[in-house]
Design a protein around this motif. Structure first.
Motif, PDB file in Angstrom:
ATOM      1  N   GLN A  52       1.073  -1.240   0.050  1.00 60.36           N
ATOM      2  CA  GLN A  52       0.084   0.045  -0.189  1.00 60.36           C
ATOM      3  C   GLN A  52       0.864   1.528   0.102  1.00 60.36           C
ATOM      4  N   SER A  53       0.602   2.139  -0.982  1.00 60.99           N
ATOM      5  CA  SER A  53       1.430   3.390  -1.114  1.00 60.99           C
ATOM      6  C   SER A  53       0.824   4.352   0.062  1.00 60.99           C
ATOM      7  N   TRP A  54       0.968   5.749   0.094  1.00 59.07           N
ATOM      8  CA  TRP A  54       0.459   6.699   0.855  1.00 59.07           C
ATOM      9  C   TRP A  54      -0.936   7.162   0.012  1.00 59.07           C
ATOM     10  N   CYS A  55      -0.897   6.874  -1.227  1.00 61.26           N
ATOM     11  CA  CYS A  55      -2.327   7.199  -1.908  1.00 61.26           C
ATOM     12  C   CYS A  55      -3.389   6.153  -1.603  1.00 61.26           C
ATOM     13  N   GLU A  56      -4.410   6.606  -1.056  1.00 65.29           N
ATOM     14  CA  GLU A  56      -5.405   5.961  -0.797  1.00 65.29           C
ATOM     15  C   GLU A  56      -6.034   4.827  -1.813  1.00 65.29           C
ATOM     16  N   LYS A  57      -6.058   3.644  -1.484  1.00 66.78           N
ATOM     17  CA  LYS A  57      -6.478   2.453  -2.560  1.00 66.78           C
ATOM     18  C   LYS A  57      -5.498   2.086  -3.497  1.00 66.78           C
ATOM     19  N   TRP A  58      -4.322   2.663  -3.547  1.00 65.43           N
ATOM     20  CA  TRP A  58      -3.497   2.585  -4.560  1.00 65.43           C
ATOM     21  C   TRP A  58      -2.047   1.788  -4.130  1.00 65.43           C
TER      22      TRP A  58
ATOM     23  N   GLU B 149       4.314  16.431  -9.559  1.00 68.38           N
ATOM     24  CA  GLU B 149       3.706  15.096  -9.516  1.00 68.38           C
ATOM     25  C   GLU B 149       4.727  13.913  -9.435  1.00 68.38           C
ATOM     26  N   VAL B 150       5.953  14.087  -9.998  1.00 69.01           N
ATOM     27  CA  VAL B 150       6.904  12.890  -9.706  1.00 69.01           C
ATOM     28  C   VAL B 150       7.405  13.050  -8.511  1.00 69.01           C
ATOM     29  N   MET B 151       7.861  14.257  -7.780  1.00 66.37           N
ATOM     30  CA  MET B 151       8.275  14.536  -6.389  1.00 66.37           C
ATOM     31  C   MET B 151       7.289  13.622  -5.406  1.00 66.37           C
ATOM     32  N   ALA B 152       6.127  14.381  -5.459  1.00 69.32           N
ATOM     33  CA  ALA B 152       5.024  14.185  -4.349  1.00 69.32           C
ATOM     34  C   ALA B 152       4.741  12.655  -4.461  1.00 69.32           C
TER      35      ALA B 152
ATOM     36  N   LEU C 153       1.300  20.773   1.982  1.00 69.10           N
ATOM     37  CA  LEU C 153       0.722  21.617   1.324  1.00 69.10           C
ATOM     38  C   LEU C 153      -0.428  20.977   0.381  1.00 69.10           C
ATOM     39  N   THR C 154      -0.172  19.737   0.074  1.00 66.20           N
ATOM     40  CA  THR C 154      -1.082  18.774  -0.628  1.00 66.20           C
ATOM     41  C   THR C 154      -2.005  18.012   0.173  1.00 66.20           C
ATOM     42  N   GLY C 155      -2.011  18.340   1.255  1.00 69.18           N
ATOM     43  CA  GLY C 155      -3.085  17.528   2.204  1.00 69.18           C
ATOM     44  C   GLY C 155      -2.598  16.331   2.972  1.00 69.18           C
ATOM     45  N   ARG C 156      -1.464  16.104   2.623  1.00 68.70           N
ATOM     46  CA  ARG C 156      -0.679  14.842   3.336  1.00 68.70           C
ATOM     47  C   ARG C 156      -0.191  14.999   4.655  1.00 68.70           C
ATOM     48  N   SER C 157      -0.968  15.249   5.505  1.00 66.68           N
ATOM     49  CA  SER C 157      -0.795  15.516   6.853  1.00 66.68           C
ATOM     50  C   SER C 157       0.201  14.857   7.842  1.00 66.68           C
ATOM     51  N   LYS C 158       0.101  13.320   7.358  1.00 63.89           N
ATOM     52  CA  LYS C 158       1.072  12.492   8.049  1.00 63.89           C
ATOM     53  C   LYS C 158       2.639  12.650   7.666  1.00 63.89           C
ATOM     54  N   ALA C 159       2.718  13.614   6.618  1.00 59.84           N
ATOM     55  CA  ALA C 159       4.167  13.866   6.303  1.00 59.84           C
ATOM     56  C   ALA C 159       4.668  15.054   7.118  1.00 59.84           C
ATOM     57  N   LEU C 160       3.883  15.496   8.128  1.00 59.19           N
ATOM     58  CA  LEU C 160       4.292  16.841   8.728  1.00 59.19           C
ATOM     59  C   LEU C 160       4.809  16.239  10.089  1.00 59.19           C
ATOM     60  N   VAL C 161       4.819  14.781  10.225  1.00 65.49           N
ATOM     61  CA  VAL C 161       5.446  14.304  11.556  1.00 65.49           C
ATOM     62  C   VAL C 161       6.769  14.967  11.869  1.00 65.49           C
ATOM     63  N   ASP C 162       7.753  15.141  11.019  1.00 62.15           N
ATOM     64  CA  ASP C 162       9.149  15.814  11.487  1.00 62.15           C
ATOM     65  C   ASP C 162       8.994  17.473  11.350  1.00 62.15           C
TER      66      ASP C 162
ATOM     67  N   SER D 150      -0.887  22.495  13.813  1.00 64.46           N
ATOM     68  CA  SER D 150      -2.050  21.909  13.968  1.00 64.46           C
ATOM     69  C   SER D 150      -2.876  22.381  13.002  1.00 64.46           C
ATOM     70  N   VAL D 151      -2.764  23.614  12.833  1.00 60.62           N
ATOM     71  CA  VAL D 151      -3.690  24.292  11.517  1.00 60.62           C
ATOM     72  C   VAL D 151      -3.315  24.010  10.341  1.00 60.62           C
ATOM     73  N   LEU D 152      -2.159  23.673   9.805  1.00 63.58           N
ATOM     74  CA  LEU D 152      -1.879  23.227   8.484  1.00 63.58           C
ATOM     75  C   LEU D 152      -2.380  21.567   8.593  1.00 63.58           C
ATOM     76  N   ALA D 153      -2.013  20.814   9.449  1.00 62.80           N
ATOM     77  CA  ALA D 153      -2.278  19.234   9.430  1.00 62.80           C
ATOM     78  C   ALA D 153      -3.958  19.317   9.551  1.00 62.80           C
ATOM     79  N   GLY D 154      -4.817  20.185  10.262  1.00 67.29           N
ATOM     80  CA  GLY D 154      -6.202  20.137  10.041  1.00 67.29           C
ATOM     81  C   GLY D 154      -6.781  20.804   8.652  1.00 67.29           C
ATOM     82  N   ARG D 155      -5.671  21.041   7.829  1.00 70.70           N
ATOM     83  CA  ARG D 155      -6.488  21.795   6.472  1.00 70.70           C
ATOM     84  C   ARG D 155      -6.296  20.365   5.516  1.00 70.70           C
ATOM     85  N   ALA D 156      -5.984  19.198   6.015  1.00 63.47           N
ATOM     86  CA  ALA D 156      -6.183  18.154   4.787  1.00 63.47           C
ATOM     87  C   ALA D 156      -7.377  18.262   4.097  1.00 63.47           C
TER      88      ALA D 156
END
Length: 206
Positions: free
Chosen positions: A30-36, A110-113, A184-193, A200-206
């Protein structure tokens, strides 16, 4: 204006090198993209590098004007078969100048994210040149839908800790540039570091 396509080619090449070392189990993970899976995301990257404006707009209409349905259907032909089959389709796009409709930063982001969607799901991270990170970060803080980076960055000060880059004013969010880009693309779990009063504001805008 900086030509971003050499950056796109370099990122595709780095990702291809990474993919070549994966096991069959990792391709099916499983990747970080849901269902993919990893293989599905790779197929999506290939599809995006083969798209043309007529194909995009025609497919968008056929999918009932659903962007998600179009993307899902489009990747299947490129993700089909074995990992070796997918890699064989990836190789020709490495130095191709074809990209999704829109500015060149779309292809770079696209290729980086999506490369990070693969790597981070497998416990790894990519090494991206500073100029690549800066180009995508500068672009993403201005994007509307579907990325919505401008909305997520609004009212915050974003500051990279690994390159000389910052944006905006307000409660700060600091961390590695690639993690901020993913946030910035909504991947809030990337903000762990990342850290800061605005986290919390940025993470909540996913």
């Amino acid at each position: 204006m900086t030509d971003l396509m050499p950056m796109v080619h370099a990122e595709r090449r780095a990702l291809a090198n990474y993919l070549e070392g994966l096991s069959p189990e990792q391709w099916a993970a499983q990747s970080w993209c849901e269902k993919w899976t990893v293989q599905d995301v790779t197929g999506h990257i290939i599809a995006a590098a083969n798209i043309t404006a007529p194909h995009f707009f025609g497919g968008f209409i056929k999918s009932g004007f659903s962007f998600d349905k179009f993307i899902e259907g489009d990747l299947r032909q490129y993700a089909a078969g074995s990992p070796a089959d997918v890699l064989a389709r990836f190789t020709p796009i490495i130095t191709s100048n074809r990209k999704p409709p829109g500015p060149a930063y779309v292809a770079l982001g696209e290729v980086m994210a999506h490369g990070e969607d693969i790597r981070r799901a497998l416990g790894d991270r990519g090494e991206h040149p500073k100029e690549h990170l800066r180009a995508v970060a500068d672009a993403y803080v201005k994007t509307g839908r579907p990325l919505s980076g401008k909305r997520r960055a609004e009212g915050l000060r974003l500051r990279a800790t690994d390159i000389d880059w910052s944006h905006g004013s307000g409660p700060e969010v600091s961390g590695p540039a690639m993690s901020l880009i993913l946030g910035l693309t909504g991947r809030s779990k990337a903000l762990v570091d990342c850290e800061g009063e605005g986290l919390s504001v940025l993470a909540g805008r996913a």
